[in-house]
Write an enzyme that holds these catalytic residues in place. Structure first.
Site, PDB file in Angstrom:
ATOM      1  N   THR A  16      -3.708   6.088  -4.618  1.00 20.41           N
ATOM      2  CA  THR A  16      -3.308   7.469  -4.880  1.00 20.41           C
ATOM      3  C   THR A  16      -3.005   8.235  -3.601  1.00 20.41           C
ATOM      4  OG1 THR A  16      -4.548   7.587  -6.957  1.00 20.41           O
ATOM      5  CG2 THR A  16      -4.082   9.673  -5.852  1.00 20.41           C
ATOM      6  N   THR A  89      -8.705   4.815  -5.189  1.00 17.84           N
ATOM      7  CA  THR A  89     -10.124   5.055  -5.469  1.00 17.84           C
ATOM      8  C   THR A  89     -10.687   4.168  -6.571  1.00 17.84           C
ATOM      9  OG1 THR A  89      -9.579   6.828  -7.036  1.00 17.84           O
ATOM     10  CG2 THR A  89      -9.954   7.458  -4.730  1.00 17.84           C
ATOM     11  N   ASP A  90      -9.823   3.525  -7.366  1.00 15.56           N
ATOM     12  CA  ASP A  90     -10.318   2.688  -8.464  1.00 15.56           C
ATOM     13  C   ASP A  90     -11.319   1.650  -7.984  1.00 15.56           C
ATOM     14  OD1 ASP A  90      -8.848   3.998 -10.365  1.00 15.56           O
ATOM     15  OD2 ASP A  90      -7.265   2.477 -10.511  1.00 15.56           O
TER      16      ASP A  90
END
Length: 326
Positions: A16, A89-90
Site C-alpha cells: 500500500t 501491511t498484510d
C-alpha cells in the site's frame, strides 16, 4: 578521519505504501523506492544519507519465503548503519519475524508500511518512512532485533500484530511497544530476548506448513485433511492450548508423523503446560507429542516451523527450538 554521517538503506517491496489509485479498479503498486523517499518531508534535515533499492513491487499478500530469504542475504552485504524495509501491511508481522530469525548482528532492521495509499488524504507512508529511517540510523536501536515502526511506535518483531483491517493505528503488540519516537529522538525502553538465528542460505529444503484454527464443534476432519497435505502443522487452539475432545485422536496421529505446534488463538498469553488435565487440554496434548509454542502467535509459529523444516531440522531439533522460546 571517521565518517560521522549515518547511512540507511531503504528497500521497497511494494504494498500500500507504494500504491496509487490509477483507475476505478483500485490502488496498485506504482511507486519506486526513490518515489517513496522523495515524498518524505524533513528527511534532508536529518543529515542521514539514504540509499534506495527497488527490490520487489508486490502486494504484501504475494510476498514469498524465497523473496524474503533473498532479501536477508542482500541485507548482509550492505555497508550501512541500518536498513528500512517498506512493504504491504498484510504480511508485515510475518516478514518482520522471519527477518528477525534470519538476520544476525546488531544492525537495526526496520519494517514499515502504510494503511493509506499515497492517493488518499492523510496518507501515513511518509511519516512512517521518516520515523523508520530515524530508528534504523540510531545507535539506540542496535541490538534490538528486527522491529516494526508504525505511528511513531517501535514494536518488536516477535510481538507485533496487525489488529485492524483499515486503521492507521493497526499495529499493536503485547505487552506493548519496546520504544517510540518523540521530538525526532528514538527512545528504546525495553529489549526483547534474542531470537535463534537461522542462516538464510541453509533454508533450501522444500516444505509446506499450515495453520488450522480450531472452532466450536470441530471433530478433527479438517485437521486430518490439512495434515495430509503438509510437512508440519500449527494448531491455533482455544484459550491456553485446548481443543475439542473429538480432535484429540486426529492430533495424536498427526504428531506421530510430523511436528505439530500448539499455539493459542487468543492473540496474547502463553500455551500452558500442566494446569488442565482433561482430554484435549494442554497437558494431554503435550503428552501426545504436540510441541508448545509458548507465547508465539500462530502465524509466527508457522514462520519458525517453516524455516526449521527448510533447513531440514529433525523433530527433536524443532522441539528444542520451540522449547527455547521465552
Amino acid at each position: 578521519m571517521i565518517d560521522s554521517v549515518r547511512r540507511v538503506a531503504v528497500i521497497s517491496l511494494g504494498g500500500t505504501i507504494a500504491m496509487t489509485a490509477q483507475t476505478a479498479a483500485g490502488a496498485t503498486p506504482t511507486l519506486s523506492a526513490d518515489d517513496l523517499v522523495a515524498a518524505v518531508p524533513g528527511l534532508a534535515d536529518t543529515g542521514i544519507h539514504v540509499e534506495v533499492d527497488d527490490f520487489r513491487r508486490l502486494p504484501g499478500a504475494s510476498l514469498s519465503f524465497s523473496d524474503l530469504l533473498e532479501l536477508a542475504v542482500k541485507i548482509e552485504t550492505l555497508a550501512v548503519d541500518g536498513v528500512v524495509i517498506t512493504q504491504g501491511t498484510d504480511t508485515i508481522e510475518e516478514t518482520a519475524y522471519l527477518l528477525d530469525l534470519v538476520t544476525a548482528g546488531d544492525m537495526p532492521v526496520v519494517v514499515t508500511g502504510a494503511m493509506r495509499n499515497a492517493s488518499m488524504a492523510g496518507a501515513d507512508g511518509p511519516a512512517n518512512v521518516l520515523a523508520a529511517i530515524r530508528v534504523a540510523a540510531s545507535s539506540e536501536a542496535r541490538g534490538a532485533g528486527c522491529v516494526v515502526v508504525f505511528g511513531e511506535e517501535i514494536h518488536a518483531a516477535r510481538w507485533v500484530r496487525k489488529t485492524h483491517a483499515t486503521s492507521p493505528t493497526a499495529f499493536t503488540s503485547y505487552p506493548g511497544p519496546i520504544g517510540y519516537i518523540a521530538e525526532d529522538r528514538v527512545r528504546i525502553v525495553t529489549r526483547p530476548a534474542g531470537s535463534a538465528a537461522v542462516d538464510p542460505r541453509d533454508a533450501t529444503a522444500p516444505a509446506r506448513t499450515a495453520v488450522v484454527t480450531v472452532g466450536l464443534g470441530d471433530d478433527g476432519t479438517i485437521l486430518r485433511a490439512v495434515g495430509d497435505q503438509v510437512d508440519g502443522l500449527v494448531v491455533a487452539a482455544f484459550g491456553a492450548g485446548h481443543v475439542p475432545m473429538a480432535c484429540v485422536d486426529a492430533l495424536t496421529d498427526l504428531a506421530k508423523r510430523m511436528p505439530v505446534i500448539l499455539t493459542t488463538r487468543t492473540g496474547s498469553g502463553p500455551v500452558l503446560r500442566q494446569t488442565y488435565g482433561f482430554p484435549g487440554s494442554e497437558s494431554d496434548l503435550l503428552a501426545r507429542g504436540l510441541i508448545p509454542a509458548s507465547t508465539l502467535a500462530p502465524m509466527k509459529a508457522r514462520i519458525l516451523l517453516q524455516l526449521l523444516l527448510m533447513t531440514s531440522a529433525t523433530k527433536d531439533e524443532i522441539t528444542q527450538s520451540f522449547n527455547a522460546l521465552p
